[in-house]
Design a protein around this motif. Structure first.
Motif, PDB file in Angstrom:
ATOM      1  N   UNK A 222     -16.515  60.309  46.789  1.00 26.82           N
ATOM      2  CA  UNK A 222     -15.901  59.579  45.594  1.00 26.82           C
ATOM      3  C   UNK A 222     -16.598  60.692  44.181  1.00 26.82           C
ATOM      4  N   UNK A 223     -15.305  60.855  43.523  1.00 25.59           N
ATOM      5  CA  UNK A 223     -15.533  61.773  42.478  1.00 25.59           C
ATOM      6  C   UNK A 223     -16.589  61.320  41.307  1.00 25.59           C
ATOM      7  N   UNK A 224     -17.359  62.106  40.823  1.00 27.94           N
ATOM      8  CA  UNK A 224     -18.378  61.932  39.866  1.00 27.94           C
ATOM      9  C   UNK A 224     -17.556  61.394  38.693  1.00 27.94           C
ATOM     10  N   UNK A 225     -16.339  61.753  38.111  1.00 27.27           N
ATOM     11  CA  UNK A 225     -15.491  61.289  37.232  1.00 27.27           C
ATOM     12  C   UNK A 225     -15.375  59.673  37.412  1.00 27.27           C
ATOM     13  N   UNK A 226     -14.914  59.391  38.420  1.00 29.37           N
ATOM     14  CA  UNK A 226     -14.464  57.901  38.940  1.00 29.37           C
ATOM     15  C   UNK A 226     -15.951  57.019  38.901  1.00 29.37           C
ATOM     16  N   UNK A 227     -16.937  57.719  39.093  1.00 30.08           N
ATOM     17  CA  UNK A 227     -18.213  56.774  39.199  1.00 30.08           C
ATOM     18  C   UNK A 227     -18.632  56.638  37.809  1.00 30.08           C
ATOM     19  N   UNK A 228     -18.701  57.735  37.180  1.00 26.33           N
ATOM     20  CA  UNK A 228     -19.003  57.628  35.771  1.00 26.33           C
ATOM     21  C   UNK A 228     -18.382  56.690  34.996  1.00 26.33           C
ATOM     22  N   UNK A 229     -16.947  56.864  35.144  1.00 31.53           N
ATOM     23  CA  UNK A 229     -16.146  55.869  34.401  1.00 31.53           C
ATOM     24  C   UNK A 229     -16.344  54.426  34.712  1.00 31.53           C
ATOM     25  N   UNK A 230     -16.545  54.161  36.036  1.00 33.74           N
ATOM     26  CA  UNK A 230     -16.965  52.907  36.415  1.00 33.74           C
ATOM     27  C   UNK A 230     -18.393  52.390  35.881  1.00 33.74           C
ATOM     28  N   UNK A 231     -19.154  53.165  35.687  1.00 36.85           N
ATOM     29  CA  UNK A 231     -20.419  52.756  35.245  1.00 36.85           C
ATOM     30  C   UNK A 231     -20.164  52.334  33.701  1.00 36.85           C
ATOM     31  N   UNK A 232     -19.497  53.217  33.023  1.00 42.72           N
ATOM     32  CA  UNK A 232     -19.144  53.040  31.419  1.00 42.72           C
ATOM     33  C   UNK A 232     -18.521  51.619  31.579  1.00 42.72           C
ATOM     34  N   UNK A 233     -17.343  51.481  32.216  1.00 48.65           N
ATOM     35  CA  UNK A 233     -16.527  50.199  32.362  1.00 48.65           C
ATOM     36  C   UNK A 233     -17.513  48.943  32.520  1.00 48.65           C
ATOM     37  N   UNK A 234     -18.420  48.964  33.446  1.00 47.98           N
ATOM     38  CA  UNK A 234     -19.142  47.605  33.665  1.00 47.98           C
ATOM     39  C   UNK A 234     -20.173  47.629  32.656  1.00 47.98           C
ATOM     40  N   UNK A 235     -20.873  48.689  31.995  1.00 48.89           N
ATOM     41  CA  UNK A 235     -21.818  48.484  30.971  1.00 48.89           C
ATOM     42  C   UNK A 235     -21.072  47.992  29.722  1.00 48.89           C
ATOM     43  N   UNK A 236     -19.794  48.261  29.367  1.00 51.24           N
ATOM     44  CA  UNK A 236     -19.133  48.038  28.069  1.00 51.24           C
ATOM     45  C   UNK A 236     -18.831  46.423  28.259  1.00 51.24           C
ATOM     46  N   UNK A 237     -18.246  46.046  29.505  1.00 53.00           N
ATOM     47  CA  UNK A 237     -17.950  44.693  29.568  1.00 53.00           C
ATOM     48  C   UNK A 237     -19.333  43.945  29.366  1.00 53.00           C
ATOM     49  N   UNK A 238     -20.541  44.205  29.965  1.00 51.54           N
ATOM     50  CA  UNK A 238     -21.619  43.626  29.915  1.00 51.54           C
ATOM     51  C   UNK A 238     -22.080  43.478  28.367  1.00 51.54           C
ATOM     52  N   UNK A 239     -21.981  44.429  27.637  1.00 52.11           N
ATOM     53  CA  UNK A 239     -22.514  44.289  26.251  1.00 52.11           C
ATOM     54  C   UNK A 239     -21.700  44.030  25.381  1.00 52.11           C
ATOM     55  N   UNK A 240     -20.204  43.890  25.636  1.00 50.98           N
ATOM     56  CA  UNK A 240     -19.018  43.818  24.634  1.00 50.98           C
ATOM     57  C   UNK A 240     -18.449  42.549  24.645  1.00 50.98           C
ATOM     58  N   UNK A 241     -18.121  42.089  26.120  1.00 54.22           N
ATOM     59  CA  UNK A 241     -17.303  40.782  26.520  1.00 54.22           C
ATOM     60  C   UNK A 241     -18.214  39.798  26.971  1.00 54.22           C
ATOM     61  N   UNK A 242     -18.884  40.038  28.218  1.00 60.72           N
ATOM     62  CA  UNK A 242     -19.756  39.207  28.655  1.00 60.72           C
ATOM     63  C   UNK A 242     -21.080  38.690  27.889  1.00 60.72           C
TER      64      UNK A 242
END
Length: 337
Positions: free
Chosen positions: A1-21
């Motif tokens: 798995x590419x580092x970019x895909x993993x990093x973007x997934x981390x960013x996505x889930x943290x964004x949802x945690x802090x912004x939406x959830x």
């Protein structure tokens, strides 16, 4: 798995945690932050096509398969053990949360159009899911704790600031339609279960509203709501390919009202601009309730407050709204009639 895909997934889930959830579902905050730091789950989620990595979709798929609303460690064990099944649900389903509660923030603008036009309305929803937001005249409403307007179910409650045009009567809606890539039948039990899985853990009011709205839809389809208009006609297809024909097919003497809520974010900038150009050229009124709004130049702009949607009419921003319809903050200087 590419580092970019993993990093973007981390960013996505943290964004949802802090912004939406945050402030709405503590359990989903825990799940999203936990997944963002779990190497095994990160690799699995990052291996999904980018549009399918959305936390709402992944978590709803696990809950749909029976994970339960459990602490992250138990959810992690379930997701790792059942990943092939979860992946299959993710790939075959969409985050088509049918948030009937948003009708509480849409109704003031729809009623304002009815007052201005003095003709019955024909509603056309872009991305309607099962069509629950096409029934605003069949629900009831309480703004800022006031006595309910209407007698339908569910009763939707909304707090307001500014000077919104709170309606005193429900608009006359005589026709309802919509276009969706995957229109849903809200009377199908399996579909209803999926819609319930999309409601975030701990949001009992949203879940009750969904169940009551599904009951109203079923009663409408069964013809047991008296003189109410026919049930929504939902067409499969791309919004840009079908919006013109839907507007043109509205009954004579009605005002076509095109509206959408939490849909434009799923389009790229070019398709948003294409849609804005199309709908602006049609003989209709246009209500948008999105984290993006289209300004007069038809450019896609993020809301000035990223925790809220921007509610606009014919390209003019009117209010910021809560994502689930429980808040309406009218903008200073926005028209009220």
């Amino acid at each position: 798995m590419s580092t970019q895909a993993t990093e973007s997934t981390v960013s996505l889930y943290l964004d949802y945690a802090h912004r939406w959830f945050h402030g709405h579902s503590p359990l989903y905050v825990q799940w999203a932050t936990g997944l963002a730091s779990d190497h095994g789950l990160l690799n699995l989620v990052a291996g999904l096509p980018k549009p399918k990595r959305q936390p709402n979709l992944v978590f709803a798929s696990a809950r749909h398969l029976g994970s339960g609303d459990v602490e992250f460690e138990s959810a992690r064990t379930f997701m790792l053990a059942r990943w092939p099944e979860i992946e299959a649900v993710v790939m075959s389903h969409r985050t088509q949360t049918n948030e009937a509660g948003r009708c509480a923030t849409l109704l003031p603008v729809i009623s304002m159009i009815f007052t201005q036009e003095r003709r019955p309305l024909a509603l056309i929803e872009v991305g309607p899911s099962a069509g629950l937001c096409l029934l605003p005249d069949l629900y009831s409403y309480s703004y800022d704790g006031a006595a309910p307007l209407g007698s339908g179910s569910p009763l939707l409650r909304c707090t307001t600031t500014g000077n919104p045009p709170i309606p005193t009567a429900l608009p006359d809606i005589v026709w309802r339609s919509g276009v969706d890539l995957n229109p849903l039948d809200g009377t199908d039990p399996e579909t209803a279960n999926w819609l319930r899985a999309l409601v975030w853990p701990g949001q009992d009011t949203r879940l009750a509203q969904l169940s009551q709205a599904l009951d109203t839809l079923a009663a409408l389809k069964a013809g047991s709501l008296g003189s109410a208009a026919a049930a929504p006609g939902l067409a499969p297809g791309d919004l840009n390919e079908h919006i013109a024909e839907l507007v043109e097919s509205t009954p004579s003497g009605t005002v076509p009202v095109v509206f959408h809520s939490a849909v434009l974010a799923y389009l790229d900038a070019a398709d948003r601009a294409r849609f804005a150009a199309k709908v602006s050229a049609l003989d209709c009124r246009w209500v948008s309730n999105e984290n993006f709004f289209m300004d007069a130049a038809r450019d896609s702009r993020a809301s000035s407050d990223s925790n809220y949607f921007t509610l606009s009419l014919d390209g003019v921003p009117l209010a910021h709204t809560g994502q689930h319809g429980d808040e309406l903050h009218w903008l200073r200087g926005a028209p009220t009639e």
